[in-house]
Design a protein around this motif. Structure first.
Motif, PDB file in Angstrom:
ATOM      1  N   UNK A 216       0.848  -1.200   0.000  1.00 36.74           N
ATOM      2  CA  UNK A 216       0.000   0.000   0.000  1.00 36.74           C
ATOM      3  C   UNK A 216       0.880   1.245   0.000  1.00 36.74           C
ATOM      4  N   UNK A 217       1.875   1.270   0.888  1.00 39.55           N
ATOM      5  CA  UNK A 217       2.771   2.429   0.935  1.00 39.55           C
ATOM      6  C   UNK A 217       3.565   2.571  -0.362  1.00 39.55           C
ATOM      7  N   UNK A 218       3.921   1.475  -0.993  1.00 40.13           N
ATOM      8  CA  UNK A 218       4.669   1.514  -2.250  1.00 40.13           C
ATOM      9  C   UNK A 218       3.786   2.023  -3.392  1.00 40.13           C
ATOM     10  N   UNK A 219       2.536   1.585  -3.428  1.00 41.26           N
ATOM     11  CA  UNK A 219       1.641   1.979  -4.520  1.00 41.26           C
ATOM     12  C   UNK A 219       1.099   3.398  -4.355  1.00 41.26           C
ATOM     13  N   UNK A 220       0.923   3.850  -3.123  1.00 44.52           N
ATOM     14  CA  UNK A 220       0.370   5.193  -2.886  1.00 44.52           C
ATOM     15  C   UNK A 220       1.476   6.129  -2.437  1.00 44.52           C
TER      16      UNK A 220
ATOM     17  N   UNK B 221      -6.342  -1.636  -9.830  1.00 41.17           N
ATOM     18  CA  UNK B 221      -6.515  -1.524  -8.390  1.00 41.17           C
ATOM     19  C   UNK B 221      -7.568  -0.488  -8.031  1.00 41.17           C
ATOM     20  N   UNK B 222      -8.166  -0.665  -6.882  1.00 43.96           N
ATOM     21  CA  UNK B 222      -9.017   0.350  -6.258  1.00 43.96           C
ATOM     22  C   UNK B 222      -8.277   0.828  -5.019  1.00 43.96           C
ATOM     23  N   UNK B 223      -8.265   2.122  -4.831  1.00 40.33           N
ATOM     24  CA  UNK B 223      -7.600   2.747  -3.693  1.00 40.33           C
ATOM     25  C   UNK B 223      -8.696   3.186  -2.734  1.00 40.33           C
ATOM     26  N   UNK B 224      -8.749   2.578  -1.565  1.00 41.42           N
ATOM     27  CA  UNK B 224      -9.853   2.787  -0.627  1.00 41.42           C
ATOM     28  C   UNK B 224      -9.370   3.669   0.525  1.00 41.42           C
ATOM     29  N   UNK B 225     -10.040   4.810   0.686  1.00 42.83           N
ATOM     30  CA  UNK B 225      -9.671   5.763   1.720  1.00 42.83           C
ATOM     31  C   UNK B 225     -10.116   5.332   3.109  1.00 42.83           C
ATOM     32  N   UNK B 226      -9.660   6.032   4.123  1.00 39.53           N
ATOM     33  CA  UNK B 226      -9.996   5.693   5.507  1.00 39.53           C
ATOM     34  C   UNK B 226     -11.496   5.704   5.801  1.00 39.53           C
ATOM     35  N   UNK B 227     -12.260   6.477   5.046  1.00 41.45           N
ATOM     36  CA  UNK B 227     -13.707   6.537   5.273  1.00 41.45           C
ATOM     37  C   UNK B 227     -14.477   5.587   4.358  1.00 41.45           C
ATOM     38  N   UNK B 228     -13.732   4.789   3.548  1.00 43.44           N
ATOM     39  CA  UNK B 228     -14.366   3.825   2.663  1.00 43.44           C
ATOM     40  C   UNK B 228     -14.589   4.326   1.250  1.00 43.44           C
ATOM     41  N   UNK B 229     -14.208   5.571   0.975  1.00 42.44           N
ATOM     42  CA  UNK B 229     -14.355   6.117  -0.377  1.00 42.44           C
ATOM     43  C   UNK B 229     -13.392   5.401  -1.319  1.00 42.44           C
ATOM     44  N   UNK B 230     -13.867   5.042  -2.511  1.00 43.29           N
ATOM     45  CA  UNK B 230     -13.089   4.256  -3.463  1.00 43.29           C
ATOM     46  C   UNK B 230     -12.632   5.142  -4.620  1.00 43.29           C
TER      47      UNK B 230
ATOM     48  N   UNK C  76      -5.401  13.266  -4.258  1.00 41.00           N
ATOM     49  CA  UNK C  76      -6.173  14.500  -4.150  1.00 41.00           C
ATOM     50  C   UNK C  76      -7.133  14.427  -2.962  1.00 41.00           C
ATOM     51  N   UNK C  77      -7.755  13.272  -2.771  1.00 43.24           N
ATOM     52  CA  UNK C  77      -8.666  13.106  -1.645  1.00 43.24           C
ATOM     53  C   UNK C  77      -7.917  13.171  -0.322  1.00 43.24           C
ATOM     54  N   UNK C  78      -6.729  12.575  -0.277  1.00 37.82           N
ATOM     55  CA  UNK C  78      -5.932  12.634   0.943  1.00 37.82           C
ATOM     56  C   UNK C  78      -5.500  14.064   1.246  1.00 37.82           C
ATOM     57  N   UNK C  79      -5.100  14.807   0.209  1.00 40.77           N
ATOM     58  CA  UNK C  79      -4.703  16.203   0.391  1.00 40.77           C
ATOM     59  C   UNK C  79      -5.877  17.055   0.847  1.00 40.77           C
ATOM     60  N   UNK C  80      -7.049  16.814   0.275  1.00 49.04           N
ATOM     61  CA  UNK C  80      -8.243  17.567   0.650  1.00 49.04           C
ATOM     62  C   UNK C  80      -8.629  17.260   2.094  1.00 49.04           C
ATOM     63  N   UNK C  81      -8.488  16.002   2.490  1.00 53.56           N
ATOM     64  CA  UNK C  81      -8.787  15.614   3.870  1.00 53.56           C
ATOM     65  C   UNK C  81      -7.813  16.221   4.853  1.00 53.56           C
ATOM     66  N   UNK C  82      -6.546  16.318   4.458  1.00 60.11           N
ATOM     67  CA  UNK C  82      -5.525  16.907   5.324  1.00 60.11           C
ATOM     68  C   UNK C  82      -5.723  18.415   5.477  1.00 60.11           C
ATOM     69  N   UNK C  83      -6.266  19.035   4.425  1.00 65.22           N
ATOM     70  CA  UNK C  83      -6.472  20.492   4.441  1.00 65.22           C
ATOM     71  C   UNK C  83      -7.732  20.860   5.218  1.00 65.22           C
TER      72      UNK C  83
ATOM     73  N   UNK D 169      -7.885   5.795  -9.384  1.00 63.78           N
ATOM     74  CA  UNK D 169      -6.536   6.216  -9.765  1.00 63.78           C
ATOM     75  C   UNK D 169      -5.781   6.694  -8.540  1.00 63.78           C
ATOM     76  N   UNK D 170      -4.459   6.609  -8.617  1.00 62.46           N
ATOM     77  CA  UNK D 170      -3.621   7.115  -7.532  1.00 62.46           C
ATOM     78  C   UNK D 170      -3.762   8.621  -7.396  1.00 62.46           C
ATOM     79  N   UNK D 171      -3.902   9.314  -8.532  1.00 62.48           N
ATOM     80  CA  UNK D 171      -4.055  10.768  -8.492  1.00 62.48           C
ATOM     81  C   UNK D 171      -5.313  11.165  -7.730  1.00 62.48           C
TER      82      UNK D 171
END
Length: 80
Positions: free
Chosen positions: A26-30, A54-63, A72-79, A66-68
């Protein structure tokens, strides 16, 4: 040896490879720390796994498909 494959359990004759990546994959792919932040990487089917889809599944279950999109979702969540 493909990404997400390990040695040992689940690699016997006739067994299907896992549909979810381990923490290192997971860390290698993301990005480093993605697994610890709750992200998961899964293949939606055996056929997708064989093709490297692959599907990239976020901490809240959002699928994300793409890695991009995941980044973007991780950056938006961090902001937020």
């Amino acid at each position: 040896e493909g990404e997400g494959e390990g040695e040992g359990e689940g690699e016997g004759e006739g067994e299907e490879p896992p549909l979810e990546c381990d923490s290192a994959a997971v860390d290698r792919k993301l990005w480093e720390g993605a697994f610890g932040a709750g992200w998961r990487v899964r293949a939606p089917s055996q056929a997708a796994l064989k093709q490297g889809h692959w599907h990239y599944v976020g901490p809240t279950g959002d699928v994300h498909r793409t890695r991009d999109s995941a980044a973007a979702a991780a950056a938006a969540g961090a902001a937020a």
